[in-house]
Design a protein around this motif. Structure first.
Motif, PDB file in Angstrom:
ATOM      1  N   ASP A  99      -6.573  44.172-121.567  1.00 25.09           N
ATOM      2  CA  ASP A  99      -7.000  44.372-120.187  1.00 25.09           C
ATOM      3  C   ASP A  99      -6.689  45.769-119.672  1.00 25.09           C
ATOM      4  N   LYS A 127      -1.758  39.572-118.162  1.00 20.98           N
ATOM      5  CA  LYS A 127      -2.720  40.548-118.656  1.00 20.98           C
ATOM      6  C   LYS A 127      -2.214  41.148-119.965  1.00 20.98           C
ATOM      7  N   TRP A 131      -6.075  41.613-108.108  1.00 18.99           N
ATOM      8  CA  TRP A 131      -7.517  41.499-108.250  1.00 18.99           C
ATOM      9  C   TRP A 131      -7.981  40.393-107.311  1.00 18.99           C
ATOM     10  N   SER A 178     -11.660  38.495-109.064  1.00 17.86           N
ATOM     11  CA  SER A 178     -12.082  38.504-110.455  1.00 17.86           C
ATOM     12  C   SER A 178     -10.970  39.041-111.329  1.00 17.86           C
ATOM     13  N   GLU A 179     -10.932  38.574-112.564  1.00 15.61           N
ATOM     14  CA  GLU A 179      -9.989  39.089-113.545  1.00 15.61           C
ATOM     15  C   GLU A 179     -10.399  40.502-113.961  1.00 15.61           C
ATOM     16  N   ALA A 182     -11.544  43.498-116.278  1.00 17.52           N
ATOM     17  CA  ALA A 182     -12.380  43.544-117.475  1.00 17.52           C
ATOM     18  C   ALA A 182     -11.528  43.902-118.682  1.00 17.52           C
ATOM     19  N   SER A 183     -11.804  43.274-119.811  1.00 14.85           N
ATOM     20  CA  SER A 183     -11.099  43.612-121.047  1.00 14.85           C
ATOM     21  C   SER A 183     -11.684  44.897-121.622  1.00 14.85           C
ATOM     22  N   GLU A 226     -15.165  44.498-122.996  1.00 17.01           N
ATOM     23  CA  GLU A 226     -16.201  44.412-121.967  1.00 17.01           C
ATOM     24  C   GLU A 226     -16.555  45.798-121.428  1.00 17.01           C
ATOM     25  N   SER A 267     -13.187  45.254-112.783  1.00 19.15           N
ATOM     26  CA  SER A 267     -13.049  43.813-112.943  1.00 19.15           C
ATOM     27  C   SER A 267     -14.248  43.297-113.742  1.00 19.15           C
ATOM     28  N   ARG A 268     -14.181  42.040-114.152  1.00 13.11           N
ATOM     29  CA  ARG A 268     -15.301  41.449-114.880  1.00 13.11           C
ATOM     30  C   ARG A 268     -16.546  41.390-114.007  1.00 13.11           C
ATOM     31  N   VAL A 309     -18.162  44.804-114.031  1.00 13.77           N
ATOM     32  CA  VAL A 309     -18.918  45.046-115.262  1.00 13.77           C
ATOM     33  C   VAL A 309     -20.269  44.344-115.205  1.00 13.77           C
ATOM     34  N   GLN A 310     -20.277  43.091-114.764  1.00 11.89           N
ATOM     35  CA  GLN A 310     -21.537  42.351-114.650  1.00 11.89           C
ATOM     36  C   GLN A 310     -22.476  43.035-113.669  1.00 11.89           C
TER      37      GLN A 310
END
Length: 249
Positions: free
Chosen positions: A82, A116, A179, A182-183, A185-186, A189, A230-231, A234-235
């Motif tokens: 993360d 994380k 956060w 949302s978690e 982003a790794s 990702e 965050s995830r 990214v999306q």
């Protein structure tokens, strides 16, 4: 019997990138175990793996080597992480937060206590990390060494980091990244997001002239890792690019 995880709490991943000598890998394992760290990852070791010289130098820390993960590429080695720190003794042109080992390990411990996964990158003995490797990190760790003799060997650098991580207590790990919805982003990702934009920009002729293309790509990749996405972020960025291309068609 207590394990290092129960004594010390969740640990960071110590990632040796392209290490050149087995003896240095073994010495790094000893430095880790001196301070209770056992999570080692090795990226593309020059002399292959397993390495008898590493085992001999590790002495009583052989279990660190036995459990080490070995990867062909840095992207594979940190894909599940993360947050990533990169150690460097030199100033860099890439814009990154630069932290002392103490401050970085305070942050790292706080993030690990949140669940994380955190990695710390250490470069090969002669050259250190390359810019394209540093571009994949979220922040830099810089040791305030003598500028006239700034060279630290691999084991020394690992030892400094491991010492600072162990020194942090639950009470000092107060700087926690929050956060809202949302978690984080790794690394994998963020890697896929960078590849998506790089591919589409390449198709559009953005990386011009050709002589500057590689530097432009590294700079862009550095930007993505610096944003602490965050995830959901990214999306969203994937969706923005897809929509722009759809409207263009």
């Amino acid at each position: 019997m207590d394990t290092p995880e129960t004594q010390l709490g969740p640990q960071p991943e110590i990632v040796l990138v392209r290490p050149q000598m087995g003896e240095n890998i073994g010495a790094a394992a000893r430095a880790m175990l001196n301070f209770g760290l056992e999570r080692m990852r090795i990226i593309a070791p020059r002399d292959g793996w397993p390495n008898p010289s590493a085992v001999a130098m590790a002495s009583g820390a052989g279990r660190v080597l036995d459990a080490a993960g070995v990867y062909d590429t840095l992207a594979d080695g940190i894909g599940d992480c993360d947050y990533v720190y990169a150690t460097t003794a030199r100033s860099r042109d890439l814009a990154k937060p630069v932290l002392s080992p103490e401050r970085a390990m305070e942050e790292a411990r706080a993030m690990r206590l949140q669940g994380k996964k955190v990695a710390v990158l250490f470069g090969p003995e002669r050259t250190g990390l390359e810019n394209d490797e540093i571009a994949r990190a979220n922040a830099l760790i810089s040791v305030p060494v003598n500028p006239e003799f700034a060279s630290l060997n691999l084991a020394q650098c690992v030892l400094l980091t491991a010492y600072e991580y162990r020194r942090q207590s639950h009470e000092t790990a107060h700087h926690v990244m929050e956060w809202a919805s949302s978690e984080p982003a790794s690394a994998i990702e963020v890697e896929k997001l960078a590849e998506h934009y790089e591919q589409r920009l390449d198709e559009a002729g953005y990386f011009f002239p050709e002589t500057k293309a590689e530097v432009m790509k590294i700079t862009q990749r550095n930007m993505w890792s610096r944003l602490n996405l965050s995830r959901l972020d990214v999306q969203m960025f994937h969706g923005i690019l897809r929509q722009l291309l759809r409207n263009k068609d």
